[in-house]
Write a protein that holds these residues in place. Structure first.
Motif, PDB file in Angstrom:
ATOM      1  N   THR A  79       0.655   7.743  -6.951  1.00  0.00           N
ATOM      2  CA  THR A  79       1.149   8.189  -5.650  1.00  0.00           C
ATOM      3  C   THR A  79       2.205   7.214  -5.162  1.00  0.00           C
ATOM      4  O   THR A  79       2.280   6.066  -5.605  1.00  0.00           O
ATOM      5  CB  THR A  79       0.016   8.283  -4.610  1.00  0.00           C
ATOM      6  OG1 THR A  79      -0.641   7.022  -4.528  1.00  0.00           O
ATOM      7  CG2 THR A  79      -0.983   9.372  -4.969  1.00  0.00           C
ATOM      8  N   LEU A  80       3.009   7.685  -4.230  1.00  0.00           N
ATOM      9  CA  LEU A  80       4.088   6.888  -3.657  1.00  0.00           C
ATOM     10  C   LEU A  80       3.868   6.805  -2.154  1.00  0.00           C
ATOM     11  O   LEU A  80       3.583   7.810  -1.505  1.00  0.00           O
ATOM     12  CB  LEU A  80       5.429   7.560  -3.964  1.00  0.00           C
ATOM     13  CG  LEU A  80       6.697   6.872  -3.506  1.00  0.00           C
ATOM     14  CD1 LEU A  80       6.880   5.549  -4.246  1.00  0.00           C
ATOM     15  CD2 LEU A  80       7.903   7.767  -3.743  1.00  0.00           C
ATOM     16  N   TRP A  81       3.998   5.610  -1.611  1.00  0.00           N
ATOM     17  CA  TRP A  81       3.829   5.374  -0.179  1.00  0.00           C
ATOM     18  C   TRP A  81       5.120   4.744   0.347  1.00  0.00           C
ATOM     19  O   TRP A  81       5.593   3.758  -0.218  1.00  0.00           O
ATOM     20  CB  TRP A  81       2.672   4.416   0.068  1.00  0.00           C
ATOM     21  CG  TRP A  81       1.366   4.905  -0.473  1.00  0.00           C
ATOM     22  CD1 TRP A  81       1.034   5.072  -1.789  1.00  0.00           C
ATOM     23  CD2 TRP A  81       0.223   5.286   0.277  1.00  0.00           C
ATOM     24  NE1 TRP A  81      -0.257   5.529  -1.897  1.00  0.00           N
ATOM     25  CE2 TRP A  81      -0.774   5.672  -0.633  1.00  0.00           C
ATOM     26  CE3 TRP A  81      -0.057   5.328   1.632  1.00  0.00           C
ATOM     27  CZ2 TRP A  81      -2.029   6.100  -0.239  1.00  0.00           C
ATOM     28  CZ3 TRP A  81      -1.311   5.752   2.019  1.00  0.00           C
ATOM     29  CH2 TRP A  81      -2.276   6.132   1.095  1.00  0.00           C
ATOM     30  N   ILE A  82       5.666   5.297   1.414  1.00  0.00           N
ATOM     31  CA  ILE A  82       6.924   4.800   1.976  1.00  0.00           C
ATOM     32  C   ILE A  82       6.746   4.712   3.479  1.00  0.00           C
ATOM     33  O   ILE A  82       6.323   5.675   4.122  1.00  0.00           O
ATOM     34  CB  ILE A  82       8.084   5.763   1.666  1.00  0.00           C
ATOM     35  CG1 ILE A  82       8.238   5.936   0.155  1.00  0.00           C
ATOM     36  CG2 ILE A  82       9.374   5.269   2.300  1.00  0.00           C
ATOM     37  CD1 ILE A  82       9.117   7.099  -0.227  1.00  0.00           C
ATOM     38  N   GLY A  83       7.088   3.567   4.066  1.00  0.00           N
ATOM     39  CA  GLY A  83       6.954   3.436   5.508  1.00  0.00           C
ATOM     40  C   GLY A  83       7.892   2.402   6.087  1.00  0.00           C
ATOM     41  O   GLY A  83       8.415   1.536   5.383  1.00  0.00           O
ATOM     42  N   THR A  84       8.084   2.495   7.378  1.00  0.00           N
ATOM     43  CA  THR A  84       8.890   1.521   8.102  1.00  0.00           C
ATOM     44  C   THR A  84       7.988   0.399   8.608  1.00  0.00           C
ATOM     45  O   THR A  84       6.758   0.470   8.491  1.00  0.00           O
ATOM     46  CB  THR A  84       9.563   2.166   9.329  1.00  0.00           C
ATOM     47  OG1 THR A  84       8.538   2.624  10.219  1.00  0.00           O
ATOM     48  CG2 THR A  84      10.463   3.323   8.938  1.00  0.00           C
TER      49      THR A  84
END
Length: 189
Positions: A158-163
């Protein structure tokens, strides 16, 4: 010094050494025996997935819609902001990148209603197999066989992207083990 401390110390000695400090068999044994989180330095230094910055993903994923979770940076509680207290929107990675870099409203799409100074955004638990369904060559950018999991790649990840401000509260997953490759940014302190 316990086994995990010795392992972490051995890994830290390898900082600066671009070679992998453990064979895949040794890494697997360590991963499966750990009873606490650990950091493996240099084990993924040659993985193509390290090129998956937000800028690169904007180009790779083009206009593919991705579901983002948004939360207020100014919360009145000390507790994490769980999904049922967030707003959601679908946007492209380019719109997310434009928003997080403060570009003009014309390219922000659905993010234009959420001032970056007031909100964080998070695309969590995105299956790479679905994100890259028409770009399967990127599955091999993730090389879990280096950790003793032969035949596993990005398709199984899975891929997690956040600010800044986006987070996943401390928790325990009851299945197998978690391996995390951080591509960009820094871990929370």
């Amino acid at each position: 010094m316990n086994r995990a401390d010795r392992i972490i110390a051995a890994v830290k000695l390898q900082i600066g050494n671009r070679s992998k400090p453990f064979t895949s068999e040794e890494a697997y044994e360590i991963v499966m025996s750990l009873q606490q989180p650990a950091v493996f330095w240099s084990m993924a230094s040659d993985w193509p997935a390290l090129q998956w910055t937000v800028e690169n993903l904007s180009w790779i994923l083009d206009e593919k819609p991705i579901r983002f979770r948004l939360g207020s940076k100014k919360t009145e509680t000390a507790f994490p902001l769980f999904e049922n207290h967030c707003s959601f929107l679908e946007a492209s990675m380019m719109q997310f990148l434009s928003w997080s870099q403060g570009l003009s409203d014309a390219v922000l799409g659905p993010f234009s209603s959420y001032p970056y100074s007031e909100f964080w955004a998070y695309a969590d638990y995105k299956y790479i197999a679905m994100l890259f369904e028409d770009k399967k060559e990127h599955f091999k950018d993730v090389v879990w066989s280096d950790f003793g999991f032969p035949g596993r790649d990005g398709k199984d990840s899975t891929l997690w992207i956040g600010t800044e401000g986006a987070n996943t509260p401390c928790h325990l997953d009851c299945y197998g083990c978690n391996l995390v490759l951080q591509v960009q940014g820094r871990p929370c302190q």
